[in-house]
Design an enzyme around this catalytic site. Structure first.
Site, PDB file in Angstrom:
ATOM      1  N   TYR A 123      43.971  37.865  45.536  1.00  0.00           N
ATOM      2  CA  TYR A 123      44.891  38.234  46.610  1.00  0.00           C
ATOM      3  C   TYR A 123      44.625  37.490  47.913  1.00  0.00           C
ATOM      4  CZ  TYR A 123      46.997  41.972  43.900  1.00  0.00           C
ATOM      5  OH  TYR A 123      47.684  42.681  42.951  1.00  0.00           O
ATOM      6  N   LYS A 172      36.352  41.725  33.724  1.00  0.00           N
ATOM      7  CA  LYS A 172      36.784  40.889  32.587  1.00  0.00           C
ATOM      8  C   LYS A 172      35.737  39.778  32.465  1.00  0.00           C
ATOM      9  CE  LYS A 172      39.820  39.627  29.450  1.00  0.00           C
ATOM     10  NZ  LYS A 172      40.167  40.428  28.262  1.00  0.00           N
ATOM     11  N   ASP A 205      41.067  45.378  29.664  1.00  0.00           N
ATOM     12  CA  ASP A 205      42.094  45.681  28.658  1.00  0.00           C
ATOM     13  C   ASP A 205      41.751  46.961  27.899  1.00  0.00           C
ATOM     14  OD1 ASP A 205      40.092  43.834  28.148  1.00  0.00           O
ATOM     15  OD2 ASP A 205      41.140  42.794  26.552  1.00  0.00           O
ATOM     16  N   ASP A 229      44.808  47.095  41.527  1.00  0.00           N
ATOM     17  CA  ASP A 229      46.225  47.277  41.840  1.00  0.00           C
ATOM     18  C   ASP A 229      46.959  47.785  40.607  1.00  0.00           C
ATOM     19  OD1 ASP A 229      48.501  47.200  43.327  1.00  0.00           O
ATOM     20  OD2 ASP A 229      48.722  45.027  43.342  1.00  0.00           O
TER      21      ASP A 229
END
Ligand code: NAD
Length: 336
Positions: A123, A172, A205, A229
């Site tokens: 971001y 991740k 995930d 988010d």
């Protein structure tokens, strides 16, 4: 008296912030609202979506209640929300998702508090075209040890001070080995300072699936900007949607409170917007100001309206009422 900068914002922003100030003013908390502009409407008026006066007001008072702001998709000015969070280093984006009574949801007893790193990750707005023809774009994600430690420590401190049992760090690191790998490494180190709190880490995930299969297993969650988010919207969906989830952006010396949802242009100006999310954000603000009694009183009044006067609530949560009828119902309980 508390001086608070009020940014009504775009779309449904003015309607829901009006509802919130009306309800807060119905308690005995003494608030001086300092109104300031930001977003698309002021951009159309002046060519600047974040006027200097607004920045100065937040600089001076260090606390703001902000309605949603419209951000053009693709071209146009960059997100003012992101700019404000970065300008005042509001590194903790705290997004609770708690089941509320009598709101339709497939899940019961969900009580998650998600801490999202608010200033880094993907971001930071560092994107560029690789070629002149604009067929190849790149985006850069930033993760630093310092910022990771701050948000992860904020999550553990919250868990410690609010009698929470577990912190789940989401990453991740199997693919993004440097950026989210660093976040995970810092998390493991910080967790050692809190032996009384259980610590686990999950790949994003798997986390998305686990949150849908069994959300009650989660307590406090901490993660990087983009994952936070997305997962916080998912968490909102577990408790009845964006209409009932508030949020706080907190730094070391400033704070801004806002709903998770956007400016909902499809229902703007129609008296249909649900003010509960914005109201719950303002309750986080009252807690931050040490006005816990008032925030508990308002929360009880909202629960009472949901349980006993559902017809006064807005349609997105199964009511038959309007922004105004909900506001009046809460105020009449507070004034009782
Ligand atoms: P949105 O959250 O505005 O709307 C999604 C859906 O939820 C719409 O159908 C809308 O009507 C409904 N909805 C949202 N809030 C509601 C409420 N309080 N009561 C009843 N229904 C509600 O998301 P979007 O349409 O993707 O975004 C619209 C604009 O908002 C975009 O410009 C986006 O950039 C901006 N946005 C701003 C913020 C923020 O200011 N923090 C957050 C998200 C999106």
């Amino acid at each position: 008296m508390h001086d608070i900068v009020l940014i009504p914002g775009d779309g449904i922003g003015p309607e829901i912030t009006k509802a919130v100030t009306t309800i807060l003013d119905a308690t005995n908390v003494d608030i001086n609202w300092i109104e300031a502009k930001a977003g698309e409407a002021v951009f159309n008026e002046t060519g600047n979506p974040l006027p200097e006066e607004t920045i100065d007001a937040v600089k001076k008072y260090r606390i703001a209640l902000k309605g949603p702001l419209t951000t053009p998709v693709g071209a146009g000015f960059r997100s003012i929300n992101v700019a404000l969070r970065q300008k005042f280093n509001l590194y903790s984006n705290i997004r609770p998702a708690k089941s509320v009574p009598n709101v339709n949801s497939n899940f019961k007893n969900v009580d998650i508090v998600l801490f999202r790193e608010n200033t880094q990750g993907l971001y930071i707005g560092k994107e560029h075209w690789v070629d002149k023809e604009e067929t190849h774009a790149e985006s850069i994600a930033v993760v630093t040890e310092d910022a990771s430690r701050k948000i992860i420590t904020a999550a553990f401190e919250y868990a410690k001070n609010n009698n929470r049992k577990k912190v789940t760090l989401v990453h991740k690191a199997n693919i993004l080995k440097l950026t989210t790998g660093l976040f995970l490494k810092v998390g493991k180190a910080v967790s050692k300072n809190y032996p009384e709190i259980e610590f686990e880490d999950l790949i994003v995930d798997n986390m998305a699936m686990q949150m849908v299969m069994n959300p009650q297993q989660f307590d406090v969650i901490v993660t990087t900007n983009l994952f936070g988010d997305i997962l916080s919207d998912l968490a909102s969906g577990l408790v009845g949607g964006l209409g009932v989830t508030g949020s706080a952006n907190i730094g070391d010396d400033a704070a801004m409170f806002e709903a998770v949802h956007g400016s909902a242009p499809d229902i703007a100006g129609q008296n249909k917007a649900n003010p509960i999310a914005m109201l719950f954000s303002s309750l986080m603000m009252l807690d931050y100001l040490g006005e816990r009694k008032a925030s508990e009183r308002i929360r009880s009044a909202v629960y009472a309206v949901l349980l006993d006067h559902k017809d006064k609530c807005t349609m997105d949560i199964g009511g038959k009422g309007t922004t105004e009828s909900f506001t009046n119902a809460v105020c009449s309980i507070l004034n009782d």
